[in-house]
Write a protein that holds these residues in place. Structure first.
Motif, PDB file in Angstrom:
ATOM      1  N   HIS A  92      -4.986   6.448  -0.068  1.00  0.00           N
ATOM      2  CA  HIS A  92      -3.778   5.695  -0.360  1.00  0.00           C
ATOM      3  C   HIS A  92      -3.634   4.513   0.609  1.00  0.00           C
ATOM      4  N   ALA A  93      -2.600   3.731   0.414  1.00  0.00           N
ATOM      5  CA  ALA A  93      -2.357   2.556   1.247  1.00  0.00           C
ATOM      6  C   ALA A  93      -1.895   2.976   2.643  1.00  0.00           C
ATOM      7  N   PRO A  94      -2.010   2.055   3.648  1.00  0.00           N
ATOM      8  CA  PRO A  94      -1.525   2.366   5.001  1.00  0.00           C
ATOM      9  C   PRO A  94      -0.047   2.754   4.986  1.00  0.00           C
ATOM     10  N   SER A  95       0.327   3.606   5.929  1.00  0.00           N
ATOM     11  CA  SER A  95       1.713   4.058   5.993  1.00  0.00           C
ATOM     12  C   SER A  95       2.119   4.243   7.445  1.00  0.00           C
ATOM     13  N   GLY A  96       3.415   4.528   7.658  1.00  0.00           N
ATOM     14  CA  GLY A  96       3.934   4.776   9.000  1.00  0.00           C
ATOM     15  C   GLY A  96       4.706   3.587   9.546  1.00  0.00           C
ATOM     16  N   ARG A  97       5.155   3.726  10.781  1.00  0.00           N
ATOM     17  CA  ARG A  97       5.969   2.688  11.432  1.00  0.00           C
ATOM     18  C   ARG A  97       5.086   1.738  12.220  1.00  0.00           C
ATOM     19  N   LEU A  98       5.293   0.446  12.006  1.00  0.00           N
ATOM     20  CA  LEU A  98       4.562  -0.594  12.717  1.00  0.00           C
ATOM     21  C   LEU A  98       5.557  -1.504  13.420  1.00  0.00           C
ATOM     22  N   VAL A  99       5.411  -1.633  14.740  1.00  0.00           N
ATOM     23  CA  VAL A  99       6.257  -2.537  15.516  1.00  0.00           C
ATOM     24  C   VAL A  99       5.433  -3.769  15.879  1.00  0.00           C
ATOM     25  N   ILE A 100       5.920  -4.935  15.493  1.00  0.00           N
ATOM     26  CA  ILE A 100       5.253  -6.187  15.826  1.00  0.00           C
ATOM     27  C   ILE A 100       6.135  -6.971  16.790  1.00  0.00           C
ATOM     28  N   GLY A 101       5.518  -7.816  17.585  1.00  0.00           N
ATOM     29  CA  GLY A 101       6.262  -8.697  18.475  1.00  0.00           C
ATOM     30  C   GLY A 101       6.184 -10.122  17.972  1.00  0.00           C
ATOM     31  N   CYS A 102       7.175 -10.934  18.329  1.00  0.00           N
ATOM     32  CA  CYS A 102       7.159 -12.340  17.908  1.00  0.00           C
ATOM     33  C   CYS A 102       7.850 -13.200  18.961  1.00  0.00           C
ATOM     34  N   PHE A 103       7.218 -14.316  19.285  1.00  0.00           N
ATOM     35  CA  PHE A 103       7.784 -15.256  20.252  1.00  0.00           C
ATOM     36  C   PHE A 103       9.143 -15.740  19.759  1.00  0.00           C
ATOM     37  N   THR A 104      10.077 -15.875  20.662  1.00  0.00           N
ATOM     38  CA  THR A 104      11.480 -16.043  20.312  1.00  0.00           C
ATOM     39  C   THR A 104      11.771 -17.254  19.431  1.00  0.00           C
ATOM     40  N   THR A 105      11.083 -18.396  19.645  1.00  0.00           N
ATOM     41  CA  THR A 105      11.382 -19.570  18.819  1.00  0.00           C
ATOM     42  C   THR A 105      10.611 -19.565  17.504  1.00  0.00           C
ATOM     43  N   ILE A 106       9.555 -18.777  17.415  1.00  0.00           N
ATOM     44  CA  ILE A 106       8.811 -18.655  16.156  1.00  0.00           C
ATOM     45  C   ILE A 106       9.514 -17.680  15.220  1.00  0.00           C
ATOM     46  N   ALA A 107      10.162 -16.670  15.795  1.00  0.00           N
ATOM     47  CA  ALA A 107      10.692 -15.543  15.022  1.00  0.00           C
ATOM     48  C   ALA A 107      11.584 -15.941  13.838  1.00  0.00           C
ATOM     49  N   PRO A 108      12.591 -16.817  13.997  1.00  0.00           N
ATOM     50  CA  PRO A 108      13.472 -17.104  12.855  1.00  0.00           C
ATOM     51  C   PRO A 108      12.760 -17.783  11.688  1.00  0.00           C
ATOM     52  N   PHE A 109      11.648 -18.450  11.971  1.00  0.00           N
ATOM     53  CA  PHE A 109      10.918 -19.167  10.933  1.00  0.00           C
ATOM     54  C   PHE A 109       9.844 -18.309  10.273  1.00  0.00           C
ATOM     55  N   LEU A 110       9.475 -17.207  10.906  1.00  0.00           N
ATOM     56  CA  LEU A 110       8.364 -16.393  10.418  1.00  0.00           C
ATOM     57  C   LEU A 110       8.782 -14.995   9.976  1.00  0.00           C
ATOM     58  N   LEU A 111       9.560 -14.309  10.810  1.00  0.00           N
ATOM     59  CA  LEU A 111       9.816 -12.891  10.578  1.00  0.00           C
ATOM     60  C   LEU A 111      10.541 -12.575   9.272  1.00  0.00           C
ATOM     61  N   PRO A 112      11.580 -13.312   8.882  1.00  0.00           N
ATOM     62  CA  PRO A 112      12.243 -12.949   7.622  1.00  0.00           C
ATOM     63  C   PRO A 112      11.286 -12.925   6.433  1.00  0.00           C
ATOM     64  N   ARG A 113      10.421 -13.942   6.332  1.00  0.00           N
ATOM     65  CA  ARG A 113       9.454 -13.979   5.232  1.00  0.00           C
ATOM     66  C   ARG A 113       8.436 -12.859   5.362  1.00  0.00           C
ATOM     67  N   VAL A 114       7.951 -12.634   6.589  1.00  0.00           N
ATOM     68  CA  VAL A 114       6.961 -11.579   6.813  1.00  0.00           C
ATOM     69  C   VAL A 114       7.540 -10.214   6.470  1.00  0.00           C
ATOM     70  N   LEU A 115       8.768  -9.962   6.905  1.00  0.00           N
ATOM     71  CA  LEU A 115       9.393  -8.669   6.619  1.00  0.00           C
ATOM     72  C   LEU A 115       9.485  -8.432   5.118  1.00  0.00           C
TER      73      LEU A 115
END
Length: 301
Positions: A92-115
Motif C-alpha cells: 500500500h501507499a506510505p502512511s504515518g505521521r511526517l513532520v517537515i520543517g520550513c524556513f520562516t519566510t518560505i513557509a507562507p508561500f509553500l506550506l499551504p499548497r504542500v499541505l
C-alpha cells in the motif's frame, strides 16, 4: 548476552525529554507516572549513564549523555514505526505521521499548497510542520524533531545533506511614490543614496548585503526587522526600499498601501531553496514520498 534496549524504555525517555516532567510524559504515553519512572531507571541502569536530572523547580533536564542519545532514540523509534507500518501496509501507499520543517519566510508561500496537494496524493500520511530559522531547523533535523526541512542552501551545518529544489533571485521593493519606481528595472548602484528597510532573518540580511556589495553599494539601513510584513508596511509608508525574495500575489501592505516591484538589472547570484535531511539517516517511506513530491513540484515551477 547483552540485554537489548527496549523500544518501550526509549519511548519513555523521548517523552520525558519532550514533556519536561514525568507527569507530562506519562500523560503523553497514556501510562502511570510510576511506569515512566521505572522505564527511565531501567534504561539508565542498562546503558550505565544518567540521562535525566530531576529537580522540583526545573523538572527534568537532559544530561550530556541524554542530549547525545535523544536524536538517535528519535530516529530509532521513527524507523521502528516505519517498519511496523510497512509490514502492516505492505503493497500500500506510505502512511504515518511526517513532520517537515520550513524556513520562516518560505513557509507562507509553500506550506499551504504542500499541505493540500501532498495530503491529497498521500491520504494515509499525516503531515505536520514546524517553522524556524536556518539554525533552528538544522538543529531540529539533527535532533530528530523533523525528518526533512525546506530552507535556503547556505550555512549548512556538518551532519546535514540536502538536494537543491529551485533557485531564487531577489527583487527591489519600493513605495509607489519612490523616485526609482518609474524605472522598469533597477541597477543596484541606484540604491546607494536611499534608505533601506532590512529583513533581518539569517541568512537574508547577509545575502542582501552581499548582493549590494557586489555592485559596490554599502546599504544605508534605516530599520531592521524579522517580520516580512513589517518590511512591506514600512516600505509602503515611504520609509525606504527593501530587497526581498518571496513575493505575495497582492502588491499592497497590510494597511492597503501600494507597493512597487522592480527587477534587478545586475547579474545577481541566486539563492537556492533546498530540501535538507540528516546525513547518513535512511529516509522513511513517507519522507521519501515527500522528497519525490517536492522535486516534482519544483520541476513544474
Amino acid at each position: 548476552m547483552t540485554e537489548r534496549i527496549s523500544l518501550r524504555r526509549l519511548h519513555a525517555f523521548v517523552a520525558c525529554a519532550e514533556a519536561g516532567t514525568m507527569t507530562g510524559a506519562a500523560r503523553q504515553l497514556f501510562v502511570s507516572q510510576g511506569a515512566v519512572s521505572v522505564a527511565i531507571a531501567q534504561l539508565e541502569r542498562q546503558i550505565g549513564v544518567q540521562l535525566l536530572l530531576r529537580s522540583k523547580a526545573k523538572g527534568l533536564t537532559l544530561t550530556d549523555a541524554g542530549r547525545r542519545l535523544l536524536p538517535d532514540a528519535r530516529a530509532l523509534l521513527a524507523r521502528a514505526d516505519e517498519l511496523q507500518a510497512g509490514m502492516r501496509d505492505l503493497g500500500h501507499a506510505p502512511s504515518g505521521r511526517l513532520v517537515i520543517g520550513c524556513f520562516t519566510t518560505i513557509a507562507p508561500f509553500l506550506l499551504p499548497r504542500v499541505l493540500e496537494e501532498f495530503q491529497a496524493s498521500h491520504p494515509r500520511v499525516t503531515l505536520d510542520f514546524v517553522e524556524g530559522s536556518l539554525t533552528d531547523l538544522q538543529q531540529r533535523l539533527l535532533e530528530g524533531e523533523c525528518e526533512v526541512a525546506v530552507l535556503y542552501g547556505v550555512d549548512i551545518q556538518a551532519g546535514i545533506d540536502y538536494d537543491t529544489l529551485y533557485p531564487t533571485t531577489p527583487y527591489v521593493l519600493l513605495p509607489a511614490a519612490h523616485p526609482l519606481a518609474a524605472k522598469g528595472e533597477i541597477r543596484l548602484a541606484d540604491l546607494a543614496d536611499h534608505d533601506m528597510i532590512a529583513l533581518d532573518v539569517p541568512p537574508s540580511l547577509r545575502y542582501f548585503n552581499e548582493v549590494l556589495s557586489s555592485a559596490g553599494v554599502s546599504p544605508r539601513i534605516r530599520h531592521r526587522t524579522e517580520s516580512f510584513e513589517m518590511v512591506r508596511s514600512l516600505v509602503a509608508r515611504g520609509v525606504g526600499y527593501s530587497l526581498l525574495i518571496q513575493r505575495p500575489i497582492a502588491d499592497v501592505s497590510y494597511e492597503g498601501r501600494g507597493l512597487v516591484i522592480r527587477r534587478i538589472q545586475d547579474d545577481v547570484r541566486p539563492l537556492d531553496v533546498v530540501l535538507a535531511r540528516p546525513a547518513g539517516v535512511r529516509l522513511t517511506g513517507r519522507a521519501a514520498a515527500f522528497t519525490a513530491f517536492c522535486h516534482a513540484s519544483a520541476a513544474r515551477r
